[in-house]
Design a protein around this motif. Sequence first.
Motif, mmCIF file in Angstrom:
data_model
loop_
_atom_site.group_PDB
_atom_site.id
_atom_site.type_symbol
_atom_site.label_atom_id
_atom_site.label_comp_id
_atom_site.label_asym_id
_atom_site.label_seq_id
_atom_site.Cartn_x
_atom_site.Cartn_y
_atom_site.Cartn_z
ATOM 1 N N ASP A 123 65.481 94.140 83.160
ATOM 2 C CA ASP A 123 64.697 95.318 83.513
ATOM 3 C C ASP A 123 64.745 96.420 82.449
ATOM 4 O OD1 ASP A 123 65.311 95.219 87.134
ATOM 5 O OD2 ASP A 123 63.835 94.204 85.864
ATOM 6 N N SER A 124 65.902 96.636 81.884
ATOM 7 C CA SER A 124 66.078 97.743 80.940
ATOM 8 C C SER A 124 65.339 97.528 79.626
ATOM 9 C CB SER A 124 67.555 97.974 80.669
ATOM 10 O OG SER A 124 68.137 96.819 80.101
ATOM 11 N N LEU A 125 64.862 96.292 79.390
ATOM 12 C CA LEU A 125 64.207 95.973 78.123
ATOM 13 C C LEU A 125 62.728 95.612 78.283
ATOM 14 C CD1 LEU A 125 67.029 93.748 76.555
ATOM 15 C CD2 LEU A 125 66.565 96.160 76.099
ATOM 16 N N LYS A 126 62.247 95.584 79.514
ATOM 17 C CA LYS A 126 60.888 95.109 79.777
ATOM 18 C C LYS A 126 59.805 95.878 79.029
ATOM 19 C CE LYS A 126 61.311 92.921 84.298
ATOM 20 N NZ LYS A 126 60.980 93.000 85.732
ATOM 21 N N ASP A 127 60.025 97.142 78.785
ATOM 22 C CA ASP A 127 58.979 97.930 78.135
ATOM 23 C C ASP A 127 58.985 97.770 76.624
ATOM 24 O OD1 ASP A 127 60.564 101.231 77.999
ATOM 25 O OD2 ASP A 127 61.399 99.210 77.859
ATOM 26 N N ARG A 128 59.980 97.049 76.081
ATOM 27 C CA ARG A 128 60.072 96.938 74.633
ATOM 28 C C ARG A 128 60.140 95.490 74.131
ATOM 29 N NH1 ARG A 128 64.490 98.729 72.256
ATOM 30 N NH2 ARG A 128 65.883 98.701 74.077
ATOM 31 N N PHE A 129 60.612 94.578 74.950
ATOM 32 C CA PHE A 129 60.803 93.191 74.517
ATOM 33 C C PHE A 129 59.832 92.268 75.238
ATOM 34 C CE2 PHE A 129 65.577 93.250 73.124
ATOM 35 C CZ PHE A 129 65.336 94.396 72.371
ATOM 36 N N THR A 130 59.372 91.242 74.517
ATOM 37 C CA THR A 130 58.491 90.231 75.086
ATOM 38 C C THR A 130 58.987 88.853 74.679
ATOM 39 O OG1 THR A 130 56.592 91.744 74.913
ATOM 40 C CG2 THR A 130 56.125 89.397 75.253
ATOM 41 N N ILE A 131 59.038 87.937 75.636
ATOM 42 C CA ILE A 131 59.414 86.562 75.340
ATOM 43 C C ILE A 131 58.177 85.690 75.436
ATOM 44 C CG2 ILE A 131 60.056 86.058 77.740
ATOM 45 C CD1 ILE A 131 62.249 84.191 76.633
ATOM 46 N N SER A 132 58.071 84.742 74.521
ATOM 47 C CA SER A 132 56.952 83.803 74.566
ATOM 48 C C SER A 132 57.419 82.466 74.004
ATOM 49 C CB SER A 132 55.753 84.326 73.768
ATOM 50 O OG SER A 132 56.098 84.519 72.412
ATOM 51 N N LYS A 133 56.613 81.458 74.259
ATOM 52 C CA LYS A 133 56.999 80.111 73.834
ATOM 53 C C LYS A 133 55.778 79.355 73.372
ATOM 54 C CE LYS A 133 59.603 76.068 75.504
ATOM 55 N NZ LYS A 133 60.272 75.483 76.695
ATOM 56 N N ASP A 134 55.897 78.679 72.255
ATOM 57 C CA ASP A 134 54.861 77.776 71.769
ATOM 58 C C ASP A 134 55.378 76.361 71.991
ATOM 59 O OD1 ASP A 134 53.131 76.139 70.333
ATOM 60 O OD2 ASP A 134 52.797 77.644 68.779
ATOM 61 N N SER A 135 54.925 75.744 73.076
ATOM 62 C CA SER A 135 55.455 74.427 73.434
ATOM 63 C C SER A 135 55.090 73.368 72.400
ATOM 64 C CB SER A 135 54.938 74.030 74.816
ATOM 65 O OG SER A 135 55.431 74.911 75.802
ATOM 66 N N ALA A 136 53.952 73.521 71.785
ATOM 67 C CA ALA A 136 53.525 72.543 70.778
ATOM 68 C C ALA A 136 54.473 72.544 69.581
ATOM 69 C CB ALA A 136 52.102 72.839 70.333
#
Length: 121
Positions: free
Chosen positions: A61-74
């Motif tokens: 919660d404390s990082l939601k406004d600054r951090f983003t996680i994503s994944k490229d499955s390929a």
Amino acid sequence: QVQLVESGGGSVQPGGSLKLSCVATGDIKTTPSMSWFRQIPGKEREGVALSNGDRATSIVDSLKDRFTISKDSAKNTLYLQMNNLKPEDTAIYYCAAGPQFSWSSASYPYWGQGTQVTVSS
């Protein structure tokens, strides 16, 4: 066995951005969950962001406004975009892989070597 290699760490000034990458190789089908943890000097390792094979993600919660996680499955690659970095974000950031979508580091049998992020003016 699964191998994880992180990259993208470095030194930035407060307010700067970094994008971490983690490439997974090996028997990755056994580890649908890939996540980011960090260890701040003098503190225990803590979860930052989670992802799993169903594209579900979660960020502390404390990082939601600054951090983003994503994944490229390929590409079997996990990313962590970090914006507006603060000195308190200084830590070693680790990529982890395991069978469970979990905030517990004990749930992840595979870990990368870590990448240092330093935020300082």
